[in-house]
Design a protein around this motif. Structure first.
Motif, PDB file in Angstrom:
ATOM      1  N   ALA A   9     -38.751  23.966   6.124  1.00 35.50           N
ATOM      2  CA  ALA A   9     -39.764  23.932   5.117  1.00 35.50           C
ATOM      3  C   ALA A   9     -39.173  25.055   4.054  1.00 35.50           C
ATOM      4  O   ALA A   9     -38.848  26.114   4.454  1.00 35.50           O
ATOM      5  N   LYS A  10     -39.534  24.877   2.909  1.00 37.65           N
ATOM      6  CA  LYS A  10     -39.436  25.840   1.649  1.00 37.65           C
ATOM      7  C   LYS A  10     -40.671  26.494   1.459  1.00 37.65           C
ATOM      8  O   LYS A  10     -41.588  25.968   1.219  1.00 37.65           O
ATOM      9  N   VAL A  11     -40.551  27.898   1.709  1.00 34.80           N
ATOM     10  CA  VAL A  11     -41.743  28.864   1.292  1.00 34.80           C
ATOM     11  C   VAL A  11     -41.233  29.724  -0.202  1.00 34.80           C
ATOM     12  O   VAL A  11     -40.167  30.342   0.113  1.00 34.80           O
ATOM     13  N   GLU A  12     -41.918  29.488  -1.072  1.00 33.80           N
ATOM     14  CA  GLU A  12     -41.699  30.190  -2.167  1.00 33.80           C
ATOM     15  C   GLU A  12     -42.747  31.173  -2.811  1.00 33.80           C
ATOM     16  O   GLU A  12     -44.206  30.864  -2.624  1.00 33.80           O
ATOM     17  N   TYR A  13     -42.559  32.559  -3.119  1.00 29.75           N
ATOM     18  CA  TYR A  13     -43.299  33.305  -3.560  1.00 29.75           C
ATOM     19  C   TYR A  13     -43.319  33.638  -5.336  1.00 29.75           C
ATOM     20  O   TYR A  13     -42.104  33.952  -5.526  1.00 29.75           O
ATOM     21  N   CYS A  14     -44.233  33.775  -5.948  1.00 29.40           N
ATOM     22  CA  CYS A  14     -44.220  34.029  -7.408  1.00 29.40           C
ATOM     23  C   CYS A  14     -45.434  34.874  -7.812  1.00 29.40           C
ATOM     24  O   CYS A  14     -46.433  35.064  -7.285  1.00 29.40           O
ATOM     25  N   LEU A  15     -45.063  35.565  -8.686  1.00 31.73           N
ATOM     26  CA  LEU A  15     -46.261  36.706  -9.438  1.00 31.73           C
ATOM     27  C   LEU A  15     -47.351  35.722 -10.223  1.00 31.73           C
ATOM     28  O   LEU A  15     -46.959  34.909 -10.900  1.00 31.73           O
ATOM     29  N   PRO A  16     -48.325  36.443  -9.899  1.00 31.03           N
ATOM     30  CA  PRO A  16     -49.557  35.727 -10.625  1.00 31.03           C
ATOM     31  C   PRO A  16     -49.384  35.951 -11.950  1.00 31.03           C
ATOM     32  O   PRO A  16     -48.723  37.136 -12.557  1.00 31.03           O
TER      33      PRO A  16
END
Length: 136
Positions: free
Chosen positions: A53-60
């Motif tokens: 599974a791909k888990v991605e984080y980004c800045l709001p």
């Protein structure tokens, strides 16, 4: 001769004060540097691990939807990611938010918003619903 000595002493004192001030300013900004690591598991609705599974984080509030850090889960559905350093001058908030997007083949895409604290953030677990469960 005495005047030269006084000027030298004053110059050394001013230089030392400048160095101390520079160190204190650096410490102030370092205290407001966001560094975090996030770890957890991705499972299905039955509690089974989802490998790959791909888990991605980004800045709001970013103008693009590019994610600044991503990883894939291991065989046990576990993941771990170190987020890039993010400096916020004069911010006293203990938490910072990130958008998270989780996807895996055969599962419904999920996204959420997480408040992360500085340092380690364990147990950031996610559950994905099988895509076949949404088909009537």
């Amino acid at each position: 001769m005495r005047v030269k000595t006084i000027f030298r002493v004053l110059a050394i004192v001013v230089l030392l004060l400048f160095v101390v001030a520079a160190i204190r300013i650096g410490a102030l900004f370092e205290a407001h540097t966001f560094r975090a690591s996030v770890s957890g598991r991705v499972t299905d609705t039955q509690g089974n691990p989802i490998a790959g599974a791909k888990v991605e984080y980004c800045l709001p509030n970013s103008e693009s939807i590019d994610y600044d850090q991503s990883t894939k889960t291991n065989q046990d559905g576990g993941y771990s990611v170190s987020l890039p350093r993010f400096t916020v001058a004069l911010d006293t908030s203990p938490c910072y938010g990130r958008y998270v997007r989780i996807s895996a083949e055969g599962y419904v895409f999920a996204s959420t918003y997480q408040n992360l604290k500085k340092g380690p953030n364990p147990n950031c677990d996610f559950t994905l619903t099988p895509a076949s469960a949404n088909v009537p």
